[in-house]
Write a protein that holds these residues in place. Sequence first.
Motif, mmCIF file in Angstrom:
data_model
loop_
_atom_site.group_PDB
_atom_site.id
_atom_site.type_symbol
_atom_site.label_atom_id
_atom_site.label_comp_id
_atom_site.label_asym_id
_atom_site.label_seq_id
_atom_site.Cartn_x
_atom_site.Cartn_y
_atom_site.Cartn_z
ATOM 1 N N SER A 1 12.197 5.451 -3.854
ATOM 2 C CA SER A 1 11.265 6.326 -4.228
ATOM 3 C C SER A 1 10.152 6.802 -3.316
ATOM 4 O O SER A 1 9.572 7.675 -3.529
ATOM 5 C CB SER A 1 10.444 5.904 -5.683
ATOM 6 O OG SER A 1 11.604 5.456 -6.588
ATOM 7 N N ALA A 2 9.854 5.724 -2.398
ATOM 8 C CA ALA A 2 8.968 6.133 -1.139
ATOM 9 C C ALA A 2 9.473 6.059 0.084
ATOM 10 O O ALA A 2 9.352 6.894 0.941
ATOM 11 C CB ALA A 2 7.632 5.130 -1.451
ATOM 12 N N TYR A 3 10.158 5.086 0.574
ATOM 13 C CA TYR A 3 10.556 4.841 1.808
ATOM 14 C C TYR A 3 11.395 5.872 2.198
ATOM 15 O O TYR A 3 11.573 6.483 3.316
ATOM 16 C CB TYR A 3 11.001 3.497 2.358
ATOM 17 C CG TYR A 3 11.345 3.328 3.753
ATOM 18 C CD1 TYR A 3 10.218 3.356 4.449
ATOM 19 C CD2 TYR A 3 12.851 3.707 4.078
ATOM 20 C CE1 TYR A 3 10.602 3.208 6.086
ATOM 21 C CE2 TYR A 3 13.022 3.748 5.609
ATOM 22 C CZ TYR A 3 11.908 3.719 6.563
ATOM 23 O OH TYR A 3 12.215 3.531 7.670
ATOM 24 N N SER A 4 12.382 6.273 1.173
ATOM 25 C CA SER A 4 13.159 7.233 1.155
ATOM 26 C C SER A 4 12.564 8.658 1.882
ATOM 27 O O SER A 4 13.440 9.379 2.771
ATOM 28 C CB SER A 4 13.904 7.558 -0.097
ATOM 29 O OG SER A 4 12.852 7.859 -1.036
ATOM 30 N N LEU A 5 11.590 8.864 1.439
ATOM 31 C CA LEU A 5 10.994 10.148 2.149
ATOM 32 C C LEU A 5 10.668 9.867 3.676
ATOM 33 O O LEU A 5 10.831 10.708 4.648
ATOM 34 C CB LEU A 5 9.466 10.629 1.392
ATOM 35 C CG LEU A 5 8.667 11.684 2.152
ATOM 36 C CD1 LEU A 5 9.496 13.081 1.888
ATOM 37 C CD2 LEU A 5 7.326 11.776 1.509
ATOM 38 N N VAL A 6 9.866 8.680 4.074
ATOM 39 C CA VAL A 6 9.758 8.314 5.475
ATOM 40 C C VAL A 6 11.073 8.415 6.036
ATOM 41 O O VAL A 6 11.063 9.152 7.041
ATOM 42 C CB VAL A 6 9.273 6.858 5.536
ATOM 43 C CG1 VAL A 6 8.836 6.533 6.885
ATOM 44 C CG2 VAL A 6 7.874 6.836 4.685
ATOM 45 N N SER A 7 11.968 7.891 5.603
ATOM 46 C CA SER A 7 13.423 7.871 6.149
ATOM 47 C C SER A 7 13.974 9.375 6.630
ATOM 48 O O SER A 7 14.441 9.844 7.478
ATOM 49 C CB SER A 7 14.395 7.121 5.372
ATOM 50 O OG SER A 7 15.539 6.980 6.114
ATOM 51 N N MET A 8 13.833 10.233 5.465
ATOM 52 C CA MET A 8 14.310 11.690 5.691
ATOM 53 C C MET A 8 13.282 12.343 6.469
ATOM 54 O O MET A 8 13.908 12.920 7.572
ATOM 55 C CB MET A 8 14.208 12.167 4.256
ATOM 56 C CG MET A 8 15.413 12.158 3.379
ATOM 57 S SD MET A 8 15.113 12.511 1.881
ATOM 58 C CE MET A 8 15.232 14.506 1.951
ATOM 59 N N VAL A 9 12.348 12.234 6.923
ATOM 60 C CA VAL A 9 11.180 12.851 7.569
ATOM 61 C C VAL A 9 11.786 12.266 9.101
ATOM 62 O O VAL A 9 11.689 12.938 10.088
ATOM 63 C CB VAL A 9 9.606 12.822 7.482
ATOM 64 C CG1 VAL A 9 8.925 13.636 8.427
ATOM 65 C CG2 VAL A 9 9.423 13.417 6.016
ATOM 66 N N GLN A 10 11.881 11.044 9.231
ATOM 67 C CA GLN A 10 12.527 10.311 10.524
ATOM 68 C C GLN A 10 13.512 11.307 10.988
ATOM 69 O O GLN A 10 13.751 11.536 12.101
ATOM 70 C CB GLN A 10 12.619 9.114 10.299
ATOM 71 C CG GLN A 10 11.456 8.038 10.113
ATOM 72 C CD GLN A 10 11.695 6.675 9.968
ATOM 73 O OE1 GLN A 10 12.875 6.138 10.193
ATOM 74 N NE2 GLN A 10 10.755 5.858 9.885
ATOM 75 N N ARG A 11 14.513 11.179 10.205
ATOM 76 C CA ARG A 11 16.064 11.736 10.456
ATOM 77 C C ARG A 11 15.988 13.260 10.428
ATOM 78 O O ARG A 11 16.667 13.728 11.479
ATOM 79 C CB ARG A 11 17.088 11.204 9.722
ATOM 80 C CG ARG A 11 17.521 9.952 10.166
ATOM 81 C CD ARG A 11 16.644 8.756 9.820
ATOM 82 N NE ARG A 11 17.248 7.776 10.832
ATOM 83 C CZ ARG A 11 16.623 6.372 10.254
ATOM 84 N NH1 ARG A 11 15.692 6.243 9.394
ATOM 85 N NH2 ARG A 11 17.362 5.236 11.007
ATOM 86 N N PHE A 12 15.405 14.001 9.470
ATOM 87 C CA PHE A 12 15.734 15.484 9.578
ATOM 88 C C PHE A 12 14.419 16.316 10.185
ATOM 89 O O PHE A 12 14.477 17.176 10.589
ATOM 90 C CB PHE A 12 15.570 15.888 7.974
ATOM 91 C CG PHE A 12 16.688 15.575 7.261
ATOM 92 C CD1 PHE A 12 17.636 16.617 7.138
ATOM 93 C CD2 PHE A 12 17.013 14.419 6.767
ATOM 94 C CE1 PHE A 12 18.905 16.419 6.499
ATOM 95 C CE2 PHE A 12 18.004 14.193 6.048
ATOM 96 C CZ PHE A 12 19.033 15.293 5.697
ATOM 97 N N GLY A 13 13.159 15.538 10.743
ATOM 98 C CA GLY A 13 12.131 16.102 11.351
ATOM 99 C C GLY A 13 12.766 16.715 12.509
ATOM 100 O O GLY A 13 12.174 17.966 12.871
#
Length: 286
Positions: free
Chosen positions: A146-158
């Motif tokens: 619920s939280a790290y998943s956002l960090v991971s997405m911004v890392q990869r999609f940013g």
Amino acid sequence: RGKKAFIAGVADDQGFGWAIAKALQEAGAEVSLGVWVPALNIFETSYRRGKFDESRKLSNGKLMEFKHIYPMDAVFDTLADVPEDVATNKRYAGNSGWTVSEVAERVEKDIGKIDILVHSLANGPEVVKPLLETSRKGYLAALSASAYSLVSMVQRFGPLMNRGGSVISLTYNASNRIIPGYGGGMSSAKAALESDTRVLAYEAGRKYKIRVNTISAGPLGSRAAKAIGFIDGMIKYSYENAPIQKELDAIEVGNVAAFLLSPLASGVTGHTMFVDNGLNTMGLAT
Ligand code: NAI
């Protein structure tokens, strides 16, 4: 040029992700989805059989369409992170390329640069347990999904996002206020999500010139919310106590999302925006 959007966390037509997809298409964006791997089959079957046709209707009479639909599990960053029991699970084995980094690679190949990234997912296996009874494993699973998943997405999609692009997620005020029943570390996960929204706004703002915000939504009877068990009580409580006495419609969150994701909000980043009929502002239940 129409904006290109990727939304993670749609598996039926009942949740916020679907409503955000709809509001974005009303505004002329092209939308692709990341659907949780174990939910993909039923989603695609229902979609094909026309189960969502009524809620796919746009104001111009056309039906909402998705450019691409990818299987995704936001708990895994790379193929190397996937344990054997998941890799061989029959709901996962038929699909491939569903870790966050692989989905980002597929999006880049199929779509190219995107403008909009939406995180509308959460999972807390012990959500029905009070924090006092939550295991370390359950707590960390809630934070991971619920939280790290956002960090991971911004890392990869940013790196795939156009300058001026925008990211949003969905949060809940259990981060700031005590909501008895929202357990399993989910309150902790939402607090992390809101804090990460600020830090990511800074870091990704500087690095990629994109904005990162989160919407703190009022109660909605989605599939995820029904799993918590007391959603009907929350909807009733909100109806009775919020400044605006009506049930929250998912499209109200969709419309605010479309605003935050558009150039109309070009000066807004790192913000937690309430879309809850004002319930958060009350200091005393009436
Ligand atoms: P939903 O059930 O429509 O959406 C949750 C989605 O997350 C589902 O599609 C599920 O398949 C997906 N998901 C779960 N684990 C995943 C994983 N590991 N990888 C990829 N996808 C995964 O329910 P809802 O309520 O629309 O939830 C969307 C967001 O809104 C969540 O962050 C939730 O916490 C938040 N929210 C919901 C409220 C409510 O009352 N329904 C209130 C405030 C926030």
